[in-house]
Design an enzyme around this catalytic site. Structure first.
Site, PDB file in Angstrom:
ATOM      1  N   GLY A   1      44.598  37.041  75.438  1.00 44.95           N
ATOM      2  CA  GLY A   1      44.193  36.198  76.561  1.00 44.95           C
ATOM      3  C   GLY A   1      45.380  35.413  77.050  1.00 44.95           C
TER       4      GLY A   1
ATOM      5  CB  CYS B   1      47.812  39.095  71.561  1.00 44.62           C
ATOM      6  SG  CYS B   1      49.103  38.199  72.418  1.00 44.62           S
ATOM      7  CE1 TYR B   2      44.390  31.381  73.016  1.00 48.41           C
ATOM      8  CE2 TYR B   2      42.330  32.585  72.761  1.00 48.41           C
ATOM      9  CZ  TYR B   2      43.012  31.392  72.908  1.00 48.41           C
ATOM     10  OH  TYR B   2      42.320  30.207  72.955  1.00 48.41           O
TER      11      TYR B   2
ATOM     12  CG  HIS C   1      48.795  43.535  73.528  1.00 49.54           C
ATOM     13  ND1 HIS C   1      47.552  43.016  73.824  1.00 49.54           N
ATOM     14  CD2 HIS C   1      49.675  42.532  73.726  1.00 49.54           C
ATOM     15  CE1 HIS C   1      47.679  41.754  74.200  1.00 49.54           C
ATOM     16  NE2 HIS C   1      48.957  41.437  74.146  1.00 49.54           N
TER      17      HIS C   1
ATOM     18  CD  GLU D   1      45.453  45.926  73.576  1.00 49.26           C
ATOM     19  OE1 GLU D   1      45.736  46.041  72.376  1.00 49.26           O
ATOM     20  OE2 GLU D   1      45.505  44.841  74.190  1.00 49.26           O
TER      21      GLU D   1
ATOM     22  CG  ASP E   1      29.163  56.497  89.178  1.00 47.62           C
ATOM     23  OD1 ASP E   1      29.845  57.334  88.578  1.00 47.62           O
ATOM     24  OD2 ASP E   1      29.625  55.464  89.672  1.00 47.62           O
TER      25      ASP E   1
ATOM     26  CE  LYS F   1      33.517  57.765  89.366  1.00 50.35           C
ATOM     27  NZ  LYS F   1      32.399  57.300  90.147  1.00 50.35           N
TER      28      LYS F   1
END
Ligand code: XMP
Length: 536
Positions: free
Chosen positions: A79, A106-107, A193, A195, A251, A392
């Site tokens: 964050g 992280c945060y 991170h 990710e 969708d 998506k």
């Protein structure tokens, strides 16, 4: 509703993220990501799903009981705050008493350190960008990593003393604490991170955490989603009937086929022509849906009421709300005309939920996507959103699993509010017609160049400015349009597409020659963030 063409996530989950619903859902093992406002939160969710584990994002201060329900691991996101900021977001300490493994990133690591009695200090130097990391050899969190590996850092504050019971599991190349852990409690922290793709073995670290430490098997896939979602829809709808908005986009097509499989003819798909569709959309869409998907579709001509409602409205958020409300009213009327209809299904996807509801933790709403934030307060139909937990690209995989043709699944996203958010300023029937023509030309040229499938989304925007031109020997003073084309995976981030110059030239020449009222074409070279994909 039509958001959908494009959309979001499937949500059968019993997520605690949206109290409008949450019933179309079954309990399943999940990982909860608490969002402290990081721009990467959705990436954490994606990466975890890529490991075959179902994940959901919740607000940083979600109720621990809600968080713990069916949850096998918790991740605290990064964050933008410093733990020292006034009002800095803090997790509810109850999450550390639930016996569930926690990974702070992280945060998230700093917030965990502070909550559990360690010390976080304002760093004298910031670590930003690629950085060497030396993990403690032999720790299961870092199994499979070399002694030195490259990670991505983005922080100022640092952990200087881990909480009691924790030890340091790794340091950055400049000696700062980069990972901490308490094996007995299965609490871990990463200053980097995992990710982002710039962290070399980030996915492996997440896999280690999920599979080895939290013991979660890899069992989430489009196929498992289909089975679970059909069961969940049947359980929720019972013998009831459902109206759904079918736009012909990815969708809503996937959602309709899913619902049709679950409840057969008790599904009433409705195609609403709101006057804000692409050129020939109505004709194309109905043909495809009837023939390829074997669905009976009711068509409602609502062009006049939508355009009347929008007359004179320039503010993008007001446009979205007006369209959202009008859609719901059309559906309520249709449901009433059919008698005995209790539910409205929409193809809402996860990015809509993340961006429109306050899942973003402390960060602000960006746009009210009409099928979420644009809904009126009062609705006579119960909402079900079976795709509400999917990104998506996951919707496309689910569609393939359902046997839907690749050309339907490959269509570019089209927003629920349609061309209204691509006409900057006042929306009039004349301006809709100009935009439809220009957009059809751009898409045709992109298809002719064989680029349609390489581009995630392409379209034209009509601007509220006019420019001077010369045609023949005459001065012109006409509209300006912008062509937009982007690369993206899920619409959450995007990069402008490097369109070959000759394609741009053909698009521009044809639009200026063939569309009356346009004398200038621009190409949009902005990425998301900091821009968004649609202009409004
Ligand atoms: P933005 O403009 O927020 O768009 O970067 C991200 C993706 O979402 C689509 N979009 C919408 N889709 N209802 C929808 O169904 C909406 O209100 C809406 N707004 C944006 C947009 O086309 C892009 O693919």
């Amino acid at each position: 509703m039509t958001r959908g063409d494009e959309g979001s996530t499937g949500g059968v989950a019993t997520s605690g993220t949206d109290d409008r619903e949450g019933k179309v859902g079954v309990e399943r093992t999940r990982v909860v990501i608490l969002d402290f406002g990081s721009q990467y939160t959705h990436l954490i969710a994606r990466r975890i799903r890529e490991c075959g584990v179902y994940s959901e994002v919740m607000r940083f201060d979600a109720d621990p009981l809600e968080i713990a329900r069916g949850t096998s691991a918790i991740v605290l996101s990064g964050g933008p705050s410093s733990i020292y900021d006034e009002g800095a977001p803090r997790p509810n300490p109850g999450i550390f008493g639930a016996g569930i493994p926690v990974l702070g990133i992280c945060y998230g690591m700093q917030a965990m350190t502070e909550a559990l009695g360690g010390t976080v200090a304002a760093g004298t130097t910031h670590e930003y960008g690629p950085m060497g990391f030396e993990p403690e050899t032999g720790h299961p969190l870092f199994a499979g990593l070399d002694r030195q590996t490259q990670v991505w850092m983005s922080h100022g504050d640092e952990v200087v003393e881990p909480p009691p019971g924790f030890s340091v599991l790794g340091r950055s190349a400049d000696g700062k604490v980069a990972s901490i852990g308490n094996d007995a409690k299965r609490f871990y922290g990463l200053q980097f991170h995992p990710e982002v793709i710039h962290t070399e073995r980030g996915k492996r670290v997440l896999e280690n955490y999920l599979h080895e430490i939290a013991g979660i098997p890899s069992n989430w896939s489009p196929a498992s989603f289909v089975g679970e979602t059909i069961d969940a829809i049947r359980a929720e709808v019972g013998e009831g009937r459902v109206v759904c908005a079918l736009s012909g986009g990815v969708d809503s097509s996937v959602m309709s086929v899913l619902l049709h499989k679950a409840i057969g003819d008790r599904l009433i798909p409705i195609f609403v022509d709101n006057g804000l569709l692409r050129k020939n959309e109505d004709r194309d869409v109905i043909e495809r849906l009837r023939e390829k998907l074997d669905l009976k579709v009711d068509i409602v001509d609502a062009r006049e009421r939508f355009l009347t409602g929008l007359a004179g409205v320039e503010d993008p958020e007001r446009k979205r709300k007006i369209i959202g409300t009008e859609f719901i009213r059309v559906f309520e009327e249709e449901a009433k005309a059919q008698g005995d209809v209790e539910f409205l299904a929409q193809g809402t996807l996860y990015p809509d939920v993340i961006e429109s509801v306050s899942v973003k933790g402390p960060s602000a709403t960006i746009k009210s996507h009409h099928n979420v934030g644009g809904l009126p307060e009062r609705m006579n139909l119960k909402l079900i959103e079976p795709l509400k937990t999917l990104f998506k690209d996951e919707v496309r995989k689910v569609g393939a699993e359902l046997g839907i043709d690749a050309d339907i699944l490959g269509r570019h996203p089209f927003p629920g509010p349609g061309l209204a958010v691509r006409i900057v300023g006042d929306v009039t029937p004349e301006r809709v017609a100009v935009l439809q023509e220009a957009d059809a030309i751009a898409i045709e040229e992109i298809r002719n160049a064989g680029l349609y499938d390489d581009i995630w989304q392409a379209f034209v925007v009509l601007l509220p400015v006019r420019s001077v031109g010369v045609m023949g020997d005459e001065r012109t003073y006409e509209h300006v349009v912008a062509v937009r084309a982007v690369h993206s995976l899920d619409g959450m981030t995007a990069h402008w597409f490097p369109m070959p110059h000759e394609v741009l030239e053909r698009i521009s020449t044809r639009i200026i020659n063939e569309v009356r009222g346009v004398n200038r074409v621009c190409y949009d070279v902005s990425s998301k963030p900091p821009s968004t994909i649609e202009w409004e």
